[in-house]
Design a protein around this motif. Structure first.
Motif, PDB file in Angstrom:
ATOM      1  N   ALA A  97      88.679 109.896 -42.686  1.00 18.44           N
ATOM      2  CA  ALA A  97      88.520 109.007 -41.531  1.00 18.44           C
ATOM      3  C   ALA A  97      87.261 108.157 -41.671  1.00 18.44           C
ATOM      4  O   ALA A  97      87.261 106.949 -41.405  1.00 18.44           O
ATOM      5  N   GLU A  98      86.177 108.783 -42.098  1.00 20.82           N
ATOM      6  CA  GLU A  98      84.902 108.067 -42.211  1.00 20.82           C
ATOM      7  C   GLU A  98      84.933 107.009 -43.314  1.00 20.82           C
ATOM      8  O   GLU A  98      84.132 106.072 -43.317  1.00 20.82           O
ATOM      9  N   SER A 100      88.016 101.585 -43.257  1.00 22.67           N
ATOM     10  CA  SER A 100      87.351 100.380 -42.753  1.00 22.67           C
ATOM     11  C   SER A 100      88.045  99.807 -41.526  1.00 22.67           C
ATOM     12  O   SER A 100      87.431  99.083 -40.738  1.00 22.67           O
ATOM     13  N   ASN A 101      89.321 100.133 -41.341  1.00 25.45           N
ATOM     14  CA  ASN A 101      90.072  99.638 -40.178  1.00 25.45           C
ATOM     15  C   ASN A 101      89.737 100.489 -38.952  1.00 25.45           C
ATOM     16  O   ASN A 101      90.041 101.691 -38.918  1.00 25.45           O
ATOM     17  N   PRO A 102      89.106  99.912 -37.916  1.00 27.13           N
ATOM     18  CA  PRO A 102      88.692 100.695 -36.741  1.00 27.13           C
ATOM     19  C   PRO A 102      89.850 101.401 -36.031  1.00 27.13           C
ATOM     20  O   PRO A 102      89.696 102.535 -35.571  1.00 27.13           O
ATOM     21  N   MET A 103      91.007 100.735 -35.936  1.00 26.92           N
ATOM     22  CA  MET A 103      92.138 101.347 -35.251  1.00 26.92           C
ATOM     23  C   MET A 103      92.651 102.558 -36.025  1.00 26.92           C
ATOM     24  O   MET A 103      92.958 103.605 -35.433  1.00 26.92           O
ATOM     25  N   VAL A 125      93.033 108.612 -36.554  1.00 26.21           N
ATOM     26  CA  VAL A 125      92.843 109.853 -37.306  1.00 26.21           C
ATOM     27  C   VAL A 125      91.819 110.760 -36.613  1.00 26.21           C
ATOM     28  O   VAL A 125      92.025 111.982 -36.486  1.00 26.21           O
ATOM     29  N   LEU A 126      90.725 110.188 -36.155  1.00 31.51           N
ATOM     30  CA  LEU A 126      89.695 110.995 -35.488  1.00 31.51           C
ATOM     31  C   LEU A 126      90.198 111.588 -34.180  1.00 31.51           C
ATOM     32  O   LEU A 126      89.836 112.713 -33.808  1.00 31.51           O
ATOM     33  N   ALA A 127      91.044 110.830 -33.458  1.00 28.02           N
ATOM     34  CA  ALA A 127      91.604 111.344 -32.207  1.00 28.02           C
ATOM     35  C   ALA A 127      92.484 112.560 -32.471  1.00 28.02           C
ATOM     36  O   ALA A 127      92.402 113.585 -31.766  1.00 28.02           O
ATOM     37  N   GLU A 128      93.334 112.470 -33.483  1.00 24.23           N
ATOM     38  CA  GLU A 128      94.186 113.607 -33.827  1.00 24.23           C
ATOM     39  C   GLU A 128      93.346 114.783 -34.319  1.00 24.23           C
ATOM     40  O   GLU A 128      93.644 115.952 -34.016  1.00 24.23           O
ATOM     41  N   LEU A 129      92.303 114.491 -35.090  1.00 23.94           N
ATOM     42  CA  LEU A 129      91.418 115.546 -35.574  1.00 23.94           C
ATOM     43  C   LEU A 129      90.754 116.279 -34.416  1.00 23.94           C
ATOM     44  O   LEU A 129      90.699 117.515 -34.387  1.00 23.94           O
TER      45      LEU A 129
END
Length: 398
Positions: free
Chosen positions: A12-13, A16-19, A24-28
């Motif tokens: 995720a980090e 480069s695409n913010p969306m 991915v971070l939301a699901e994580l």
């Protein structure tokens, strides 16, 4: 040992695409929270670049916690959500309602008091408070009182106080319930509140509450703007009084209803109140014929729309318990007359209403609580008796 969560975070980090990164971070975060890694979940949420996704993730975590009865971190989720986006305050009320539905009463109230504006409307606030009152026990009465103070709209506050008074009777707190009934600023609401209390009590308590309801309404001055409500309420109370054997009070209230109905300035509304009263008087044996009480010539000569004439015709038929097919046929004919301001579809709907009512006119069916069905099964007077309340307000649907 590297875990799937560590790998997901690293991937995720690197995005480069913010969306994409936000997704991915939301699901994580949700996966981490689901496995009990709450601090890790918050760390992942803080890295979400999209504020909307961050807010939605926190809301989903809060909602899931409620549904799964794991609410120990709920306040932390909610505080973080409001901090991310203060406009999300109105979502707090939805979460509080869900807590109530899942039997977490104390936490539901705690959530409501957590933020300044947990509801986006007074109606939604009322729905929550009414449900809380319905479930409240004696230990939660102080919380109910605090919740009632949060209303800014006086009508909704009155409606909430009426619900509270009724709950107090169930909890054997009649004295406080009576105090609330006396506290309403409008006498017509005071009277109705005591009437409601009388229906929840028995014996001498019921009699005292009912007499107080009658005493208040008889003291109200009749003004043109309140005449219709006064006529309706006096009729309902009078009919009830006669049914329970309080003949003297019942007859006085029906006479008061008659006086108020005569002062309704709009002819159509006046006829409505008078025919509903006539139906009650006939059923109670106070008059022999509705047409002796109110000659149809009083309205037949007026320039009324076909719709209005059809309604009055049905009221006459119901008030007289008439099986005269001509009366019903005339009502249908009046409803079907072409009128410039009334579309064919509206005339068709009105005719359908009359036919449904004609079909059920001789059946004594108790109210079911569904307005659309009761409008078919009940006479107009019976429908009003069941659904009338001087507390009802425009968007309350109560």
């Amino acid at each position: 040992m590297t875990t799937p969560f560590d790998v997901t975070l690293s991937v995720a980090e690197s995005m480069s695409n913010p969306m994409a990164k936000s997704l991915v971070l939301a699901e994580l975060a949700q996966a981490q929270a689901q496995t009990g890694l709450i601090d890790n979940a918050f760390s992942s949420i803080n890295k979400i670049p999209n504020r909307s996704e961050k807010r939605q993730t926190l809301f989903r975590l809060a909602f899931r916690a409620i549904q799964e009865h794991q609410t120990e971190h709920l306040l932390r989720f909610v505080r973080a959500m409001v901090e991310v986006d203060p406009k999300s305050m109105s979502s707090v009320g939805r979460l509080a309602q869900s807590l109530l539905d899942n039997n977490h009463h104390a936490q539901a109230a705690e959530l409501v008091f957590l933020v300044e504006k947990p509801f986006d409307s007074e109606r939604n606030r009322y729905d929550f408070v009414a449900k809380f009152i319905e479930l409240a026990d004696k230990e939660q009465l102080d919380t109910v009182r605090l919740l009632l103070e949060t209303f800014s709209d006086p009508d909704y506050r009155d409606w909430g106080n009426l619900a509270f008074a009724k709950r107090l009777v169930v909890l054997k707190q009649l004295s406080e319930a009576q105090t609330i009934a006396e506290s309403f600023s409008l006498p017509i609401r005071q009277s109705w509140a005591f009437f409601e209390l009388s229906r929840l009590t028995t014996g001498n308590d019921a009699d005292l509450c009912f007499r107080r309801a009658g005493e208040i309404i008889e003291a109200i001055s009749i003004e043109p703007e309140s005449a219709e409500s006064l006529a309706t309420q006096s009729r309902i109370l009078g009919k009830t009084a006669l049914k329970i054997g309080n003949t003297e009070l019942g007859l006085r209230l029906l006479e008061w209803s008659e006086t108020a109905a005569a002062q309704i300035s709009v002819p159509f509304q006046r006829f409505r109140a008078q025919y509903f009263l006539a139906k009650v008087l006939r059923e109670l044996g106070q008059i022999h014929s509705v047409q002796e009480y109110l000659d149809p010539a009083t309205w037949m000569q007026l320039e009324l729309s076909g719709f209005d004439r059809s309604r009055i015709g049905v009221w006459v038929a119901e008030a007289e318990a008439a099986n005269d097919l001509t009366v019903w046929s005339n009502a249908i004919q009046d409803a079907g007359k072409p009128e410039q301001k009334i579309a064919d579809i509206l005339r068709a709907e009105r005719i359908a209403e009359i036919l449904r009512r004609f079909t059920f006119r001789n059946e004594k069916i108790p109210p079911c609580g569904e307005p659309e069905q009761d409008a078919i099964n009940l006479s107009a007077e019976e429908f009003e008796e069941y659904y009338y309340s001087p507390f009802a307000i425009k968007d309350c649907n109560c």
